[in-house]
Design a protein around this motif. Structure first.
Motif, PDB file in Angstrom:
ATOM      1  N   THR A  49     -21.326  66.952  46.573  1.00 38.63           N
ATOM      2  CA  THR A  49     -21.699  68.042  47.621  1.00 38.63           C
ATOM      3  C   THR A  49     -21.375  67.162  49.146  1.00 38.63           C
ATOM      4  OG1 THR A  49     -23.040  69.134  46.395  1.00 38.63           O
ATOM      5  CG2 THR A  49     -23.198  69.700  48.624  1.00 38.63           C
TER       6      THR A  49
ATOM      7  N   ASP B 225     -17.804  66.254  49.324  1.00 38.20           N
ATOM      8  CA  ASP B 225     -17.027  67.293  49.087  1.00 38.20           C
ATOM      9  C   ASP B 225     -16.020  66.973  48.015  1.00 38.20           C
ATOM     10  OD1 ASP B 225     -15.847  69.983  49.445  1.00 38.20           O
ATOM     11  OD2 ASP B 225     -14.590  69.316  51.327  1.00 38.20           O
TER      12      ASP B 225
ATOM     13  N   TRP C 194     -16.047  68.116  44.514  1.00 36.55           N
ATOM     14  CA  TRP C 194     -16.186  69.088  43.640  1.00 36.55           C
ATOM     15  C   TRP C 194     -14.690  69.268  43.016  1.00 36.55           C
ATOM     16  CZ3 TRP C 194     -20.341  69.798  40.865  1.00 36.55           C
ATOM     17  CH2 TRP C 194     -21.443  69.815  41.139  1.00 36.55           C
ATOM     18  N   GLN C 195     -14.511  69.106  41.628  1.00 36.45           N
ATOM     19  CA  GLN C 195     -13.415  69.368  40.935  1.00 36.45           C
ATOM     20  C   GLN C 195     -13.803  69.570  39.669  1.00 36.45           C
ATOM     21  OE1 GLN C 195     -10.362  69.245  42.203  1.00 36.45           O
ATOM     22  NE2 GLN C 195     -10.844  68.497  44.330  1.00 36.45           N
TER      23      GLN C 195
END
Length: 814
Positions: free
Chosen positions: A140, A143, A145-146
């Motif tokens: 988070t 940034d 997130w996959q």
């Protein structure tokens, strides 16, 4: 001089060996103290698991370890956390940050739930959250997130939760206090997973293209394949190779190499360390040639060589100690045998102590019996005379003259009067004359003494019964003590080693074309041989009694018979046979009986029973009267007799016990007779015990021998007198036992015994059943009616001839 130097040299060598052995034990003890007791082994594992990473980015091992340690060894948590962080720092700063935050998250969750009931069930969930939460926060903030990253995060959490359950079964094995001496298969697999996970932490450590994780993984396969065989070896290879291949995809082919090498090494473990090492070399060559090039084969062979060197340097003591925990190994079997032996020894000691207690109680009862002597009798007589004097002389005006001035004369007259009244209701003329001349109140004295004498005699009878009861209890306790002592000896008796006999029997049976699976010889004592045999057979056609038993008879010079057969229900199976010594004699019995007036229920009961130790018993009991009550009484007598005799208690004590039980069980006048014969089938010696029963007869050719004794029936008196009559039987003898209804024969015959002996002597048959039928028929026919219950029990003693003769075999040449 030379001899002196030799002795000194041998003494020096012996002392040096003892010193080295002492140093070795001290070093092993010190290493165990540091690694296990102090927890350094756990810290080393934490260090390696802190840097263990699989699939390039996930590290589920360290969280599973801290969860297991927190639950099982909470005092080691700070040290484990510290060493895990140190290990992670050697891998990279990202791994260090994850390990530190994940452990911190787990400890916070543990602090929250530690007061909850059954929080052990939450450990997998806590491990899952400890892995997922730090990753989620990091993704988070960055940034990042996959879908792939989320999938790896979920896999890491699930693997960590599963590894908690696995490590919880492995960490207790590293505890200083082992909770049991045997590992289950699940525990072995869990321990292998832990070791493979630890090896993952060594990935990347190389010395000139030689990987340390490959050296130690192959060493682990060698070590456990040598201990546990092919099953354990192949399992270690598969698990270790799989975990290492997850850490480095290039090591995928290593799983095949380790699994195949573990299988080969386990199959070749009979060749000791050399055989297991050959299995690893062959596996390395085959997999290396098939899956790689010459450039990769050379380092692989070097790794294998180093692993073999480490394996060769491993002390045999370490291997034996670890093998004790692996089921199926010889060391584990020996450990179990030692444990069972300890259990047998402890049980035997406790049984012997109980035997000593019963023996001491028996002696204490006899001790109290011995105290009843003439002094006690004199004291009771004085008490009796004091009571009489208190009621007669206390108020007499001549008390002073009689008891103060003429004490001896007064005492003698009183004792003479007491003795005279004990023999009859009235004193004799001489005693009465002496009392009249001496006492001023003779009649009052005589009446008072009669009255007190009745109480005195009742008290004496009560004391006598108590004394008899003590003696009976003492006999029972002594009998129980002897049985328990014999039982303790049987417990401690181990199976003897009969290697020579085993080799000879195995060789002889192989000559018959039979394939032996197992041969267990328990005892070869004369008359008490006990052998168990398991062999393979295509189709069983009675090879046990027809071939093997006669062959054993020739080898052991004693008649052997099959006592138990467990035949495979399908072809090409295994057959289990038990062989024991045949008794020298056998008893063939026959019985004939009839109830009063031709009824269905007879007051007579009979029984034939095997008592063990080669003894055979025959018994007839005649309940008082006829009908159901008499039948129940006689049956109860025989039932108690059989149970007590089969427990090993001697015949005399058994009879006394039955008498006590039946006499105390009811107030009704229900009695029963007992006619017991016990025959030893090894030497034909027999014992006869007759309690209120009729005589028995032994027919030997044309001779007739009478067996009788005079004892009251069971249940009449408290202390029955057991008289034993012993006789030596001979093969062909007929033993004839009967109830009293038979001896009431023809009315016109005055000497019934002579008539019965003549009838038995004139019989031409020797068949027990025919003799019993003829005796009963002759008695009923000549008397004309069945006026009482009648029972005839006949037994014939014969040599025990085996069904098959001994088979000689060609003995093995020395």
């Amino acid at each position: 001089m030379l001899g002196t130097l030799t002795r000194k040299g041998s003494q020096t060598i012996g002392m040096e060996k003892a010193r080295l052995s002492k140093l070795k034990k001290k070093a092993e003890s010190r290493a165990k103290y540091l690694l296990i007791d102090k927890g350094w082994l756990l810290m080393i594992i934490a260090l390696l698991l802190g840097r263990a990473v699989i699939l390039s980015s996930i590290s589920p091992f360290v969280i599973a370890l801290i969860a297991s340690v927190w639950w099982l060894r909470r005092d080691r948590v700070p040290a484990v956390v510290l060493f895990a962080v140190i290990g992670a720092s050697t891998y990279g700063w990202l791994q260090t940050g994850f390990v530190f935050t994940a452990m911190l998250t787990f400890l916070l969750l543990a602090f929250i739930v530690h007061t909850w009931k059954e929080h052990q069930k939450l450990l997998p969930l806590m491990a899952f959250l400890a892995c997922v939460l730090p990753r989620s926060v990091a993704f988070t903030l960055l940034d990042a997130w996959q879908p792939y990253e989320a999938l790896l995060m979920a896999a890491e959490g699930v693997l960590s939760a599963m590894l908690v359950l696995i490590f919880m079964q492995s960490v207790p094995l590293l505890s200083p206090k082992r909770y049991k001496a045997t590992l289950k298969n699940e525990e072995i697999v869990c321990m292998i997973i832990l070791l493979a996970s630890v090896l993952t932490g060594t990935i990347g450590w190389q010395i000139q293209d030689v990987s340390l994780e490959q050296i130690f993984s192959r060493y682990l396969v060698l070590f456990l394949a040598f201990i546990g065989g092919a099953a354990i070896g192949s399992t270690v290879g598969v698990v270790t190779g799989l975990v290492l291949s997850l850490a480095n995809v290039a090591n995928l082919y290593q799983m095949s190499l380790l699994a195949f090498s573990g299988l080969l090494g386990g199959l070749l473990k009979e060749g000791k360390k050399t055989g297991v090492s050959v299995g690893l070399i062959v596996g390395t060559l085959l997999i290396g040639i098939y899956g790689g090039t010459v450039s990769t084969l050379s380092p692989s062979l070097m790794e294998t060589g180093l692993a073999i060197i480490l394996f060769a340097l491993t002390p045999e003591g370490w291997i034996r100690k670890l093998a004790r925990y692996i089921p199926g190994t010889q060391e584990h079997s020996q450990e179990q045998e030692q444990y069972l032996q300890k259990v047998r020894d402890v049980t035997a000691v406790r049984v012997e102590k109980f035997s000593d207690v019963f023996r001491a109680l028996s002696k204490s009862f006899h001790f109290y019996d011995d105290q009843t002597d003439t002094e006690e009798h004199q004291r009771e007589k004085d008490y009796f005379l004091s009571h009489v004097t208190e009621k007669t002389c206390q108020s007499c005006f001549k008390k002073e003259r009689c008891w103060a001035k003429q004490f001896d004369q007064t005492y003698n007259i009183m004792t003479d009067l007491m003795a005279d009244l004990e023999g009859g209701d009235e004193p004799s003329r001489l005693i009465r004359k002496n009392v009249d001349q001496y006492c001023v109140k003779p009649q009052k004295l005589i009446d008072t003494m009669k009255q007190e004498l009745s109480f005195y005699q009742a008290n004496q009878q009560l004391k006598k019964q108590v004394l008899e009861s003590r003696r009976f209890v003492a006999d029972q306790l002594r009998g129980v003590s002897e049985v328990m002592e014999d039982f303790a000896k049987e417990i401690t008796k181990e199976r003897e080693n009969h290697e020579v006999q085993e080799q000879e029997i195995t060789y002889a049976i192989n000559q018959l074309g039979l394939e032996i699976e197992t041969l267990d010889i328990y005892t070869l004592d004369a008359g008490n041989i006990d052998i168990d045999l398991t062999f393979y057979v295509r189709n069983y056609h009675g090879e046990g009694p027809k071939l093997i038993a006669p062959l054993l008879s020739d080898i052991l010079n004693e008649t052997i018979i099959v006592t138990k057969e467990n035949i495979a229900p399908f072809p090409n199976g295994y057959c289990e046979l038990s062989f024991q010594s045949a008794k020298r004699y056998i008893m063939e019995t026959g019985v004939a009986h009839a109830a009063k007036d031709g009824g269905f229920i007879s007051g007579d009961s009979y029984s034939t029973m095997e008592l063990g130790a080669g003894k055979y018993a025959l018994a007839i009991s005649d309940g008082m009267g006829n009908g159901i009550r008499a039948h129940e009484e006689s049956m109860e007598t025989l039932r108690l007799l059989q149970q007590i005799l089969q427990s090993g208690i001697q015949e005399q004590v058994a009879i006394k016990s039955i008498n006590s039980i039946l006499s105390l069980r009811t107030t009704d006048e229900i009695f029963s007779t007992l006619d017991l014969a016990v025959v030893d089938l090894q030497d034909a010696k027999s014992k006869f015990i007759k309690i209120g029963s009729t005589p028995s007869y032994i027919k030997r050719g044309s001779q007739m021998m009478k067996i009788e004794s005079s004892n009251l029936p069971i249940g009449i008196i408290k202390d029955v007198d057991v008289e034993i009559v012993s006789e030596q039987l001979a093969p062909g003898d007929l033993l004839i036992m009967m109830s009293d209804g038979i001896l009431e024969g023809p009315k016109h015959v005055e000497n019934m015994e002579a008539w019965l002996k003549r009838k038995i002597r004139e019989m031409e048959t020797n068949d027990p059943q025919a003799v019993a039928d003829l005796i009963l028929e002759e008695v009923i026919r000549t008397r004309g009616a069945i006026e009482d219950d009648m029972t005839v029990l006949v037994a014939r003693l014969d040599h025990n001839h085996p069904q098959w003769k001994a088979i000689p075999y060609k003995r093995k040449e020395a």
